[in-house]
Design a protein around this motif. Structure first.
Motif, PDB file in Angstrom:
ATOM      1  N   VAL A 281      21.147   4.147 -19.241  1.00 43.17           N
ATOM      2  CA  VAL A 281      20.250   5.299 -19.151  1.00 43.17           C
ATOM      3  C   VAL A 281      21.066   6.601 -19.086  1.00 43.17           C
ATOM      4  O   VAL A 281      20.727   7.594 -19.741  1.00 43.17           O
ATOM      5  N   GLU A 282      22.140   6.591 -18.309  1.00 45.00           N
ATOM      6  CA  GLU A 282      22.968   7.793 -18.214  1.00 45.00           C
ATOM      7  C   GLU A 282      23.644   8.107 -19.544  1.00 45.00           C
ATOM      8  O   GLU A 282      23.724   9.275 -19.947  1.00 45.00           O
ATOM      9  N   ALA A 283      24.111   7.074 -20.245  1.00 45.81           N
ATOM     10  CA  ALA A 283      24.746   7.293 -21.550  1.00 45.81           C
ATOM     11  C   ALA A 283      23.734   7.833 -22.554  1.00 45.81           C
ATOM     12  O   ALA A 283      24.039   8.726 -23.353  1.00 45.81           O
ATOM     13  N   ALA A 284      22.498   7.287 -22.506  1.00 45.24           N
ATOM     14  CA  ALA A 284      21.462   7.788 -23.406  1.00 45.24           C
ATOM     15  C   ALA A 284      21.124   9.238 -23.086  1.00 45.24           C
ATOM     16  O   ALA A 284      20.948  10.068 -23.997  1.00 45.24           O
ATOM     17  N   GLY A 285      21.037   9.578 -21.789  1.00 45.00           N
ATOM     18  CA  GLY A 285      20.778  10.964 -21.409  1.00 45.00           C
ATOM     19  C   GLY A 285      21.874  11.898 -21.853  1.00 45.00           C
ATOM     20  O   GLY A 285      21.608  13.015 -22.330  1.00 45.00           O
ATOM     21  N   ALA A 286      23.128  11.461 -21.730  1.00 47.09           N
ATOM     22  CA  ALA A 286      24.248  12.291 -22.169  1.00 47.09           C
ATOM     23  C   ALA A 286      24.215  12.489 -23.684  1.00 47.09           C
ATOM     24  O   ALA A 286      24.472  13.589 -24.191  1.00 47.09           O
ATOM     25  N   GLY A 287      23.897  11.418 -24.428  1.00 47.69           N
ATOM     26  CA  GLY A 287      23.821  11.543 -25.877  1.00 47.69           C
ATOM     27  C   GLY A 287      22.709  12.475 -26.312  1.00 47.69           C
ATOM     28  O   GLY A 287      22.881  13.275 -27.240  1.00 47.69           O
ATOM     29  N   VAL A 288      21.571  12.408 -25.651  1.00 54.62           N
ATOM     30  CA  VAL A 288      20.472  13.318 -25.984  1.00 54.62           C
ATOM     31  C   VAL A 288      20.845  14.755 -25.642  1.00 54.62           C
ATOM     32  O   VAL A 288      20.534  15.691 -26.394  1.00 54.62           O
ATOM     33  N   GLY A 289      21.549  14.953 -24.517  1.00 49.70           N
ATOM     34  CA  GLY A 289      21.994  16.297 -24.157  1.00 49.70           C
ATOM     35  C   GLY A 289      22.941  16.873 -25.187  1.00 49.70           C
ATOM     36  O   GLY A 289      22.844  18.048 -25.555  1.00 49.70           O
ATOM     37  N   ASP A 290      23.881  16.047 -25.672  1.00 42.75           N
ATOM     38  CA  ASP A 290      24.796  16.509 -26.717  1.00 42.75           C
ATOM     39  C   ASP A 290      24.047  16.796 -28.014  1.00 42.75           C
ATOM     40  O   ASP A 290      24.378  17.751 -28.733  1.00 42.75           O
ATOM     41  N   LEU A 291      23.056  15.974 -28.307  1.00 43.88           N
ATOM     42  CA  LEU A 291      22.280  16.187 -29.537  1.00 43.88           C
ATOM     43  C   LEU A 291      21.483  17.476 -29.476  1.00 43.88           C
ATOM     44  O   LEU A 291      21.390  18.210 -30.468  1.00 43.88           O
ATOM     45  N   LEU A 292      20.919  17.769 -28.331  1.00 44.56           N
ATOM     46  CA  LEU A 292      20.114  18.987 -28.171  1.00 44.56           C
ATOM     47  C   LEU A 292      20.950  20.192 -27.791  1.00 44.56           C
ATOM     48  O   LEU A 292      20.436  21.316 -27.782  1.00 44.56           O
TER      49      LEU A 292
ATOM     50  N   LEU B 187      23.901   0.402 -32.693  1.00 43.93           N
ATOM     51  CA  LEU B 187      22.946   1.212 -31.941  1.00 43.93           C
ATOM     52  C   LEU B 187      23.503   1.613 -30.582  1.00 43.93           C
ATOM     53  O   LEU B 187      22.739   1.936 -29.671  1.00 43.93           O
ATOM     54  N   SER B 188      24.805   1.634 -30.433  1.00 45.37           N
ATOM     55  CA  SER B 188      25.419   1.983 -29.158  1.00 45.37           C
ATOM     56  C   SER B 188      25.139   3.436 -28.821  1.00 45.37           C
ATOM     57  O   SER B 188      25.290   4.340 -29.667  1.00 45.37           O
ATOM     58  N   VAL B 189      24.713   3.676 -27.570  1.00 47.90           N
ATOM     59  CA  VAL B 189      24.473   5.048 -27.124  1.00 47.90           C
ATOM     60  C   VAL B 189      25.741   5.694 -26.588  1.00 47.90           C
ATOM     61  O   VAL B 189      25.779   6.898 -26.329  1.00 47.90           O
ATOM     62  N   VAL B 190      26.780   4.881 -26.432  1.00 48.20           N
ATOM     63  CA  VAL B 190      28.062   5.432 -25.976  1.00 48.20           C
ATOM     64  C   VAL B 190      28.753   6.123 -27.138  1.00 48.20           C
ATOM     65  O   VAL B 190      29.216   7.270 -27.023  1.00 48.20           O
ATOM     66  N   ASN B 191      28.853   5.435 -28.252  1.00 49.47           N
ATOM     67  CA  ASN B 191      29.392   6.024 -29.476  1.00 49.47           C
ATOM     68  C   ASN B 191      28.226   6.508 -30.339  1.00 49.47           C
ATOM     69  O   ASN B 191      27.744   5.807 -31.221  1.00 49.47           O
ATOM     70  N   TRP B 192      27.731   7.691 -30.016  1.00 46.07           N
ATOM     71  CA  TRP B 192      26.548   8.235 -30.683  1.00 46.07           C
ATOM     72  C   TRP B 192      26.844   8.507 -32.150  1.00 46.07           C
ATOM     73  O   TRP B 192      27.850   9.128 -32.477  1.00 46.07           O
ATOM     74  N   SER B 193      25.974   8.044 -33.009  1.00 48.67           N
ATOM     75  CA  SER B 193      26.156   8.215 -34.454  1.00 48.67           C
ATOM     76  C   SER B 193      24.861   8.693 -35.080  1.00 48.67           C
ATOM     77  O   SER B 193      23.828   8.842 -34.408  1.00 48.67           O
TER      78      SER B 193
END
Length: 429
Positions: free
Chosen positions: A197-208, A57-63
């Motif tokens: 929190v920043e990693a989660a925000g970056a992952g959501v930005g990449d997803l969207l 469930l790592s937010v750094v390595n988004w899967s």
């Protein structure tokens, strides 16, 4: 314009905070505590399930697994709590019938919102004076902004023109969604998980496919002399923006209605919705009320009923008329029932069953009801009645008796001379 009444309604609007709206204070605490427990319990369950399944469930390595978990978290941590709180707020603003409570039914509905807007303006003034808005002041502005929107929901139920409570409730749902995201991000930063929190925000930005999500979640915004957290500022401004937008739109539609002076039957208005003096009630359309009251109230029932002396007299007249009508209908029913009652006269035959010449006239025979009272249980069992009661045993010895009209046969020891079904005098078989 009655300025004295305006002042009274404004003062009453402020007093609602510690009288009728005391549920807000305990409600805020209950919601925050319940939300913390909900997030902690579901988060622990998700973490345990991921460890059991061996999922990363790592937010750094988004899967793809992270995406699925993020969608689930967005539903159970953001959308679901926002929907529940919106429902609870609406249930406290309205009664069990879905109508706005009586303490919100003021003659000038805007007085419900103006004091809260003034309180928010004071908070904004304090923020301008401080410059760098602390989290405590920003949180207070968020709370006041939500209070403004709550009062706007009551306002939307009360106004005559453009009364669309669902629109305001949808605005509250969106505002609460932003507040939930701000609360989650703020708690994560305060807890020392800023990197997460920043990693989660970056992952959501990449997803969207949208950049700048991290700046929105963790950054600040400067507007003139004021510097505030971007997410907290949005959570504070958004509900007030929705409320002011609805007020302006409703006021514009209200001006048009004031010029047009529409003819609207009262039956089309919900209970507690204001009926202004410039509107013309339609007589006899859709069961609408034909009387116009000076208070602007629509007809109400039950515990929420508010009436002027005139409307009270009218209600009493209508009640009296309804009661008279019911009495007349009841009288007719009783008359019809009395017409169906049989007045057949019967008498008890001698022990030998021989009537001879002593059969009395019909008018001199005792009434059937009195006979039934004096007749024993054995006689009652042998008496035939309409509706299929048991008939006398026809296997008894003797000729017996027969009704010439309905062809009913009776035993020779029958104790009545007239057919209990049709009232015709019995004849020997």
């Amino acid at each position: 314009m009655d300025t004295a009444q305006l002042r009274r309604e404004l003062a009453g609007s402020v007093r609602l905070l510690w009288t009728r709206e005391r549920w807000l204070w305990s409600g805020v605490v209950a919601v925050l505590v319940g939300y913390a427990l909900w997030v902690g319990a579901t988060g622990a369950a998700l973490n345990y399930g991921a460890e059991f399944a061996g999922a990363d469930l790592s937010v750094v390595n988004w899967s793809s697994t992270t995406t699925a978990v993020f969608a689930l978290v967005a539903v159970i941590w953001v959308l679901l709590p926002a929907a529940v709180v919106t429902y609870l707020v609406d249930s406290y603003v309205t009664n069990v019938s879905g109508n706005v409570h009586t303490h919100y039914r003021v003659e000038h509905p805007v007085t419900l919102v103006v004091p809260m807007l003034a309180l928010f303006a004071v908070g904004v003034g304090a923020a301008v004076a401080v410059g760098d808005v602390p989290a405590a002041l920003a949180g207070a502005l968020v709370a006041v902004g939500l209070l403004v929107l709550l009062r706007t929901i009551a306002y939307s139920y009360r106004v005559f023109s453009f009364s669309v409570p669902m629109l305001v409730k949808s605005s509250l749902f969106v505002s609460l969604t932003v507040c939930a995201v701000a609360l989650l991000a703020g708690v994560g930063i305060v807890a020392g998980r800023r990197t997460f929190v920043e990693a989660a925000g970056a992952g959501v930005g990449d997803l969207l496919g949208t950049g700048g999500v991290v700046d929105v979640v963790t950054g600040t915004t400067t507007a003139g002399p004021v510097t505030v957290s971007t997410l907290l500022g949005a959570a504070a401004i958004l509900p007030v923006g929705f409320a002011v937008g609805y007020l302006l739109l409703q006021s514009a539609v209200g001006l048009v209605s004031r010029v047009r002076k529409p003819d609207v039957p009262r039956s089309q208005l919900r209970t507690g919705q204001r009926y202004p003096e410039f509107a013309h009630p339609i007589t006899g359309v859709d069961g609408g009320d034909t009387n116009s009251t000076t208070s602007g109230e629509s007809p109400d029932t039950g515990a929420d009923q508010q009436s002027t002396p005139t409307s009270g007299t009218t209600a009493q007249s209508q009640t009296s008329t309804a009661a008279t009508t019911n009495a007349d209908e009841t009288g007719e029913d009783k008359t019809d029932e009395s017409d169906d009652v049989s007045h057949t006269k019967v008498f008890t035959a001698p022990d030998d069953g021989n009537f001879g010449d002593d059969v009395p006239d019909v008018d001199s025979v005792p009434d059937a009801d009195s006979t039934a009272d004096t007749t024993g249980d054995d006689d009652a069992e042998e008496t035939a009645v309409v509706g299929g009661a048991e008939r006398p045993d026809e296997s008894s010895s003797g000729a017996g008796y027969r009704c010439p009209t309905c062809a009913e046969s009776f035993a020779p020891d029958t104790s009545f001379a007239y057919c209990p079904t049709c009232g015709t005098e019995l004849q020997s078989e």
